[in-house]
Design a protein around this motif. Sequence first.
Motif, short mmCIF file in Angstrom:
data_model
loop_
_atom_site.label_atom_id
_atom_site.label_comp_id
_atom_site.label_asym_id
_atom_site.label_seq_id
_atom_site.Cartn_x
_atom_site.Cartn_y
_atom_site.Cartn_z
N SER A 238 0.71 -1.11 -0.05
CA SER A 238 0.04 -0.07 -0.04
C SER A 238 1.14 1.40 0.21
O SER A 238 2.02 1.03 0.43
CB SER A 238 -0.68 -0.07 1.05
OG SER A 238 -1.17 1.46 1.38
N ASP A 239 0.31 2.30 -0.40
CA ASP A 239 1.04 3.76 -0.38
C ASP A 239 0.98 4.41 0.88
O ASP A 239 1.48 5.38 1.13
CB ASP A 239 0.72 4.70 -1.49
CG ASP A 239 -0.69 5.18 -1.48
OD1 ASP A 239 -1.42 4.60 -0.57
OD2 ASP A 239 -1.06 5.98 -1.88
N LEU A 240 0.22 3.52 1.94
CA LEU A 240 0.15 3.95 3.08
C LEU A 240 1.47 4.29 3.97
O LEU A 240 2.40 3.26 3.82
CB LEU A 240 -0.57 3.31 3.98
CG LEU A 240 -0.79 3.52 5.57
CD1 LEU A 240 -1.32 5.03 5.82
CD2 LEU A 240 -1.66 2.57 6.43
N LYS A 241 1.88 5.34 4.36
CA LYS A 241 3.16 5.65 5.02
C LYS A 241 2.98 6.64 6.03
O LYS A 241 2.11 7.47 6.09
CB LYS A 241 4.23 6.34 4.07
CG LYS A 241 4.68 5.69 3.04
CD LYS A 241 5.95 5.89 2.41
CE LYS A 241 6.58 4.87 1.54
NZ LYS A 241 5.71 4.54 0.56
N ILE A 242 3.19 6.16 7.45
CA ILE A 242 3.20 6.92 8.52
C ILE A 242 4.53 7.85 8.28
O ILE A 242 5.64 7.45 8.28
CB ILE A 242 3.29 6.10 9.73
CG1 ILE A 242 2.04 5.12 9.82
CG2 ILE A 242 3.00 6.89 11.01
CD1 ILE A 242 0.75 5.53 9.91
#
Lengths: 102, 102, 102, 313, 313, 313
Positions: free
Chosen positions: E21-25
């Motif tokens: 996923s392109d989810l980046k914290i």
Amino acid sequence: MSMLHTRRTLLTVICEASIEARVLADARRLGAHGSTASDARGWGQHGERDGGWPMSGNVRIDILCEAAVADTIAGHLQEHYFRSYAMICYLSEVSVLRSEKF
Amino acid sequence: MSMLHTRRTLLTVICEASIEARVLADARRLGAHGSTASDARGWGQHGERDGGWPMSGNVRIDILCEAAVADTIAGHLQEHYFRSYAMICYLSEVSVLRSEKF
Amino acid sequence: MSMLHTRRTLLTVICEASIEARVLADARRLGAHGSTASDARGWGQHGERDGGWPMSGNVRIDILCEAAVADTIAGHLQEHYFRSYAMICYLSEVSVLRSEKF
Amino acid sequence: MPFEPVILFFLLGLLAGVMRSDLKIPAVLYESLSIFLLLAIGLKGGVELARQSLSALVLPVLVVVGVGALIPLIAFPVLQRLGRLSRADAASVAAHYGSVSVVTFAVAGAYLSGVGQAFEGYMVVFLVLLEFPALMIGVWLARRGANAGGQGKVLHEVFAGKSIVLLLGGLVIGWLAGADGLKPLDRVFFDLFKGLLAIFLLEMGLVAASRLGDLRRAGAFLIGFAVAMPLFAGALGALTATLLGLSVGGAALLATLYASASYIAAPAAMRIAVPEANPALSIGASLGVTFPFNLVVGIPTYYWLANQFQGVI
Amino acid sequence: MPFEPVILFFLLGLLAGVMRSDLKIPAVLYESLSIFLLLAIGLKGGVELARQSLSALVLPVLVVVGVGALIPLIAFPVLQRLGRLSRADAASVAAHYGSVSVVTFAVAGAYLSGVGQAFEGYMVVFLVLLEFPALMIGVWLARRGANAGGQGKVLHEVFAGKSIVLLLGGLVIGWLAGADGLKPLDRVFFDLFKGLLAIFLLEMGLVAASRLGDLRRAGAFLIGFAVAMPLFAGALGALTATLLGLSVGGAALLATLYASASYIAAPAAMRIAVPEANPALSIGASLGVTFPFNLVVGIPTYYWLANQFQGVI
Amino acid sequence: MPFEPVILFFLLGLLAGVMRSDLKIPAVLYESLSIFLLLAIGLKGGVELARQSLSALVLPVLVVVGVGALIPLIAFPVLQRLGRLSRADAASVAAHYGSVSVVTFAVAGAYLSGVGQAFEGYMVVFLVLLEFPALMIGVWLARRGANAGGQGKVLHEVFAGKSIVLLLGGLVIGWLAGADGLKPLDRVFFDLFKGLLAIFLLEMGLVAASRLGDLRRAGAFLIGFAVAMPLFAGALGALTATLLGLSVGGAALLATLYASASYIAAPAAMRIAVPEANPALSIGASLGVTFPFNLVVGIPTYYWLANQFQGVI
Ligand SMILES: Nc1ncnc2c1ncn2[C@@H]1O[C@H](COP(=O)(O)O)[C@@H](O)[C@H]1O
Ligand SMILES: Nc1ncnc2c1ncn2[C@@H]1O[C@H](COP(=O)(O)O)[C@@H](O)[C@H]1O
Ligand SMILES: Nc1ncnc2c1ncn2[C@@H]1O[C@H](COP(=O)(O)O)[C@@H](O)[C@H]1O
Ligand code: NA
Ligand code: NA
Ligand code: NA
């Protein structure tokens, strides 16, 4: 693939963040057609600038342009900012593809 | 406007963030009069370093100095860090205005 | 200290952040052995991109490689991205220590 | 004297900085917290303002701003003559001390709540209004004689500057929405205030530690000034407030406002408008000496002073 | 076995990472949350400590730290002989497993609260004290025979390292201010704890996913070690705590501390002090295997163990 | 018409941007807040879903998604024929308006709570499901005739995109953990929701201000479209919901969903899949016009519409 490499000058300015907007406005007025900036930290004659709070942040500004424009901007910066602000600048030669942009 | 362009060397080091302080201290000891750093991410021989957590962050360090100093620092880095740390460094020729600073 | 300085090409790409992953994948496929990226803001033909929200962020990508690889990547970018995306790229000559890496 | 726990966070940050710990509060967290604090203070003030007749505020506002304007005008000759600072440096330092520190104000508010001392809710209006006259005066002092200019820049720098936008914006929103309208936001803007102030103070401690080196350059005179000036201005504030009929809490807060030195708006404005002033001097004094001094010694002293004056006048 | 919802956030992060996923914290959010968690844990411990006679803690502290020091000393030969790791790698991995994971500790605390199990508030003192002896031992193991040095660096790296500054600083502030003094800060440091821990775990899941690739390099032995070692150390912890007379909750927490592997302080310290150790091995094992294992399987197991021991001893 | 205070934060941001204030919400704060909002909305929906028989949702879901898919299909010819936009631009704008805006949905929820209007908790399921069909349709519209491709990329871009991962992940966690399991997290995910939404709206105001320049390029037709389209789609939504037997609150929310235009998922997906579309057009319309329009005028209108329909049908 027809790539026309043309020589252009890359002017890099590293200075305190508080004058970023003014340096950019000056560069635009003096003939730059674009620029890129990012946050930085550093040290030099004016001591350490670690970016820990707004007044101690630096910014790195890259301006790709014709040699004459780069000289004009660098001269302007030298005249107006070097004495009072933490700032360095340097020029390098690079090759670009779409020379009409710069 | 009298601009004396002088040739200087720009040493760029990209390495893991955990050794930033040590590289800066070494550079200072070996003759640098200033440096600029900013956070970066990247990949290379040591795999991907995406900066998502502290141990995977890179830093980009630029040191503008005389050619001899740049060589000394680069040699020192090669000797002490290249084997154990994710790191690259390269040198380029640039023109500076106030050469006495670097 | 035996330092073999070799000439290599540094390809710098500044483009909108939304295509960072694709540019990196292309570069890898076309022969790059590493790269470094960091966030940036800027302005140019496509107007101001101040990084204030995800769609207006830029990224600066540096790829150190052999001249031929740099040309290939630059040509590929010109062909596939220049028309539709905010992007510039330029090449410069640098000296590296461990030339076998790049 | 009662004891305010949030100060311990400042001391922890100071200690970590002095120990050269690798603890760094990310710049973005600093900015985010300062956005929060400025908005929250503005909102709180706006809610109080909505409970108030605005016309009753006109006189106090004029007096408070007028007397406040004396501070830089008094500080300037002291700095220039006694301290032998250059005109630009004297003007810049005077502007810092004439302006106010939002965080010092917030800590004073926490201190008063801690000791159970009420105060006028509209004090935050003074906070907003005291922020900029001193900056204008500072630029005028620096430029006097020379060709003017820069005033316009400073005006925009200050009025469109983020601290005024957030304080004033919060004030207006709080005033429009009132206590009831803002109730669903209380969980963030009121409940979290003190805890986030503590984290901000931790960061301020780290920043102050990094400014201690500037003190050497500042020299003994400026260090003395950075202690004496807030005491003098604090007394002036307590006196003014008492004469205006404010409560003890209000007097302690106005004393704190007068006594505090800016390190958000003033450094930014002076850097642009008076570039020849050395920021190490003004920031070293305001952040390295006056800010910690006010936190630890000043605030309880101003509260004590306010109590004394209240009894007498 | 009861079920702790915050773990679901870790699993969500892990899944997002594996799905690419392109989810980046953002890294800054990670840093900000870790500052918050460390401070909050320290403050909570300090408040509990203020309720405690310090002298009664001397013996437990000595025993807990002494027994804890066995963990890297036992792990090292296993890693070097059985696992055929180089001296530096064995020492580095041993240091990671001898040190502790603050987040695993926090999840265990949440787990115990969830099942309504009380525990000694001063457990956080052990957390602080267990963080560094293992790092010193790790450096000593790596350097033995070779010319020493590095110890000093590590000492400073650890003591001035942000995790100790925040934990210890929080502890001291909590102890000085006490429960009453900190009450205005509770809305941030106590009320938000579990929710922010959940967001942190989401990020840890993403980080752990990015470390899964390291596991291939680590090989089967190290993966086995990363499961067996926490079970062994957890049993040692539950036993030690029970013999010291701690409650079931305290025993489960000490077991968790012994069983957990550091991935904040240890990687940073080892990278500086034992540069020739490959961080992919130690981080792959501690973050890729042991951390998830402890979250999902370990903590309930240590709680069960603590219950068993309590009955018998 | 009742008045929702969080909108004032949006207006403050807009004003600050227009005044060219130096106020900047750090990009990382924007990202952190959007992670929080997406997760919190998902969790809230999941908790409500757990109270629900899933099978009863099948029909409403099919109808809501089916009718929603009409929106881009209607918008496309209007944009291409009437507006004379290129195929790519028309497809991209249609995809933005077919998709949904999470923040508009959140403000509508706050608005309904403010006026004391209940709504079906599972509305967030529609939010999740409405996000992507329009994006697929947009790509298909852009590519029709040309050689396809890009669908796969978009599918992954959307499904592994952070907004779906967080919304859907939150939904599943909320559903698994239920209201009781999540209670310890309420202090963060529920209590802070509205205050953090306010700060996010402040930032959205700044962003919207920076997009106002795009409007000149967009031209009068697109500006008109950006007001007419949400009104039409809102009416469609209120009608659909009423026919499905939803409450007045639910109808107002579905109207808002249909009326809202995406500016998180859609711009990212279109930039990759339809690169020849000019993002200034779609973002200028959705963020510069439709978003503020919905906040200030749209939501109360849709609520009014929902009330009208409820009476009649
Ligand atoms: N020799 C140098 N090499 C690279 N960056 C430098 C150098 N000197 C100064 N800088 C950068 O320029 C900023 C201002 O320099 P200065 O005015 O010398 O304090 C510093 O904070 C550094 O970021
Ligand atoms: N060819 C390259 N071009 C640009 N940056 C590189 C290159 N190779 C390595 N790097 C950077 O240097 C870091 C360390 O490199 P390495 O030691 O090869 O893993 C990487 O994470 C990149 O940020
Ligand atoms: N002349 C220039 N010098 C430096 N950076 C530039 C220049 N022109 C464009 N850029 C950068 O490249 C990005 C895209 O450029 P453009 O496609 O011209 O809008 C800009 O947002 C800037 O960050
Ligand atoms: Na003052
Ligand atoms: Na351990
Ligand atoms: Na829509």
